[in-house]
Design a protein around this motif. Structure first.
Motif, short mmCIF file in Angstrom:
data_model
loop_
_atom_site.label_atom_id
_atom_site.label_comp_id
_atom_site.label_asym_id
_atom_site.label_seq_id
_atom_site.Cartn_x
_atom_site.Cartn_y
_atom_site.Cartn_z
N SER A 322 -9.73 5.31 -6.45
CA SER A 322 -8.35 5.66 -6.12
C SER A 322 -7.53 4.40 -5.87
O SER A 322 -6.36 4.33 -6.27
CB SER A 322 -8.31 6.55 -4.88
OG SER A 322 -9.12 7.68 -5.10
N THR A 341 -13.17 11.22 -0.69
CA THR A 341 -11.77 11.24 -0.26
C THR A 341 -10.98 12.02 -1.30
O THR A 341 -10.07 12.78 -0.98
CB THR A 341 -11.21 9.80 -0.19
OG1 THR A 341 -12.17 8.97 0.40
CG2 THR A 341 -9.91 9.74 0.57
N ASP A 376 -8.19 9.58 -12.04
CA ASP A 376 -9.12 9.23 -10.96
C ASP A 376 -9.91 10.51 -10.68
O ASP A 376 -9.35 11.49 -10.20
CB ASP A 376 -8.30 8.78 -9.75
CG ASP A 376 -9.12 8.73 -8.47
OD1 ASP A 376 -10.34 8.54 -8.56
OD2 ASP A 376 -8.52 8.86 -7.39
#
Ligand SMILES: Nc1nc2c(ncn2[C@@H]2O[C@H](COP(=O)(O)OP(=O)(O)OP(=O)(O)O)[C@@H](O)[C@H]2O)c(=O)[nH]1
Ligand SMILES: [Mg+2]
Length: 555
Positions: A322, A341, A376
């Motif tokens: 990210s 995350t 991503d």
């Protein structure tokens, strides 16, 4: 600030040679100040670096929680699409002084709105389409007196990202239904007439009996329902708008893999009804009826993104994917020092043209590209192919990326092993998918099925396919991961002990390219034409500009 810029320039020039054959690590690395936007020395204690991170003011690459934005992503959805119904024709007669029984002057109904589709660059997800669910073009307005035609219904344009595949699940076409019904009626009449040649007159009249079609005829205002019984209606075969000839062949399969300057017709609206002047005949010079508009089609379509992004970032959780996306694009994806995350793919766009007419990266023998997209994808863990971690869902996303960028964390251990583990998961997933028989047995034609220039009734046996609703469509066919171009992004090279690991990684990739080592996917025919490793410090945005340059060569 000046020191920062100098160190950035030094690092970029040092790693401009990012080829795998660049086997000797640059000596000037250690000259860069530890953690001041450069490589760390191996002697630097990790605690002091962590403290430096913590003390850093929030920035685009080290964002505070307010700087996160949720990227809503949807790569598949189903929508029901209604083309507009045609407006009804009007029953009206001219009324003027000294003309007691004026001629009929009812206007025609407006045709229904049509539904168009267009693939456009710049869109990355189908979530807007998924949210709307039902898409309707509006109905044409009814005709009016004094030969005033009704207004056409409004068209609807569906815009989807480039790389969307549109497939038909089900359809209802009132015109095709009516045609089928009439054909059946004719057939039955013929059969009955044949079998009852010797029967009396009454029975033959029974055969000519027409059921009352309230859905096809409109009477003059104020007429009694019983007038339907006393009126003799002429033949009113179902009609289509002329543009229906531009509809795609049924069942619909569109592979929208290129940007479209103009939209393509998906479903034409119903034709408007005809006003009473159309029904004048010698027997009935003043018809008190007009035809109703034809119904619009209903299509149930499945939209699926076949191309998620030009580049997919594949890496373990917490590898820094990210952060890398943020450093290359304006994405505001969440970053955190813990695993998972990112829970859904985030797509960012790298603009390579400064919009001054010339692409920043020139491509040989290829049309210039202004931008490309990077996805991503959530982190991959050991056993992901067995649905562990975030499971198979995002292995599916990796399949949908054109180029694979393996993100390995140089501070986390042996990058070669990390890369091999990532490839291993992809390989096992592919094996499982092939065993499931979903990849090549779909029978889908992956080429773009251009709309056939013919009316649906001229399309032969397509009706058979239409009448069988398919609840589950077969899986789409994707190129195997090992055949795709790939490269490695070695991140966090500002941290200690990363230089030796990067060197080992380069040597390994050199070996793969020269055939000394097996291709990490396990497939002998895996792609290995100039595999590169790019060392970056994504958090400091250092050397990341090498990535767009490499991607432009691979695209
Ligand atoms: N020192 C250093 N830290 C980095 C770098 N890139 C990322 N990080 C840190 O690594 C941690 C994880 O970064 P993310 O970008 O969230 O990692 P991720 O791969 O997206 O993780 P998941 O979403 O969980 O798969 C964060 O604390 C980042 O600040 C880098 O180049 N250098
Ligand atoms: Mg992430």
């Amino acid at each position: 600030m000046a020191t920062q810029r100098t160190s950035l320039r030094t690092l970029t020039s040092l790693f401009a040679k990012r080829s795998v054959c660049f086997c000797s690590p640059p000596n000037r690395l250690s000259a860069i100040h530890p953690y001041s936007r450069g490589y760390a020395t191996d002697t630097e204690p990790k605690e002091s670096i962590d403290a430096a991170i913590a003390s850093d003011a929030p920035s685009h690459l080290n964002p505070s929680p307010e700087d996160y934005s949720r990227f809503i992503f949807q790569d598949r959805c189903r929508s029901t699409i209604y083309a507009g119904d045609g407006g009804n024709g009007c029953v009206s007669f001219q009324r003027e002084k000294y003309i007691p029984e004026g001629p009929p002057n009812g206007g025609d109904g407006g045709s229904g709105g049509s539904v168009y589709i267009q693939a456009v660059e710049g869109l990355t997800s189908l979530h807007k389409l998924a949210r709307s669910g039902v898409i309707r073009a509006t109905r044409g307005k009814n005709g009016q007196g004094k030969s005033k035609g009704g207004k056409r219904g409004e068209d609807v344009l569906i815009q989807v990202p480039v790389g969307t595949v549109v497939r038909e699940v089900d359809r209802y076409d009132p015109v095709a239904e009516e045609q089928r019904r009439r054909a059946l009626e004719r057939k039955m009449k013929k059969e009955k007439a044949k079998s009852g040649e010797g029967e009396d007159e009454d029975e033959r009249q029974d055969l000519d009996f027409q059921p009352i079609r309230h859905d096809r005829w409109a009477l003059y205002p104020g007429a009694n329902p019983s007038d339907f019984l006393t009126t003799v209606f002429p033949s009113n075969p179902p009609r289509r708008q002329n543009i229906a000839a531009l509809e795609p062949r049924a069942p619909i399969y569109l592979d929208l893999s290129q940007h479209m300057d103009k939209p393509v017709l998906l479903a034409a609206g119903g034709a408007g009804g005809l006003g009473n002047p159309h029904w004048v005949s010698r027997e009935n010079p003043r018809p008190k009826f007009a035809s109703r508009g034809e119904g619009g089609k209903r299509l149930e379509l499945e939209f699926e993104l076949k191309l998620l992004a030009d580049v997919g970032l594949v890496g373990k959780p917490n590898a820094g994917k990210s952060t890398l996306l943020r450093s290359l694009t304006n994405s505001r994806t969440r970053i955190g020092n813990w695993a998972f995350t990112t829970l859904e793919p985030n797509i960012g766009t790298v603009v390579i043209d400064n919009d001054k007419g010339r692409p920043l990266v020139e491509l040989k023998n290829k049309p210039p590209r202004k931008r490309f997209t990077i996805a991503d994808i959530p982190g991959l863990i050991k056993g992901a192919h067995l649905d562990r971690g975030l499971g198979l869902g995002f292995l599916r996303h990796i399949e949908r990326a054109g180029i694979l960028a393996f993100v390995v964390d140089l501070s986390a251990g042996d990058p070669v092993q990390e890369l091999q583990e990532l490839w291993n998961e992809l390989g096992k997933y592919e094996e499982l998918r092939d065993m499931g028989g979903t990849s090549n047995e779909s029978g889908d034609d992956p080429t773009w099925d251009l709309p056939m220039r013919s009316l649906p009734e001229l399309q032969g046996d397509s009706d058979k396919a239409i009448s069988q609703p398919k609840d589950r469509l077969p899986e789409l066919d994707f190129p195997a991961n090992h055949t795709k171009p790939w490269f490695v992004v070695a991140t966090k090279c500002d941290l200690p002990k990363t230089r030796e690991r990067f060197k080992a990684l380069q040597e390994y990739l050199c070996g793969v390219e020269q055939g000394k080592h097996e291709h990490p996917s396990g497939y002998a025919k895996g792609w290995k034409e100039g595999i590169s490793a790019i060392p970056v410090s994504a958090i400091n945005a250092e050397n990341v500009q090498q990535i767009p340059k490499l991607v432009m060569q691979l695209l």
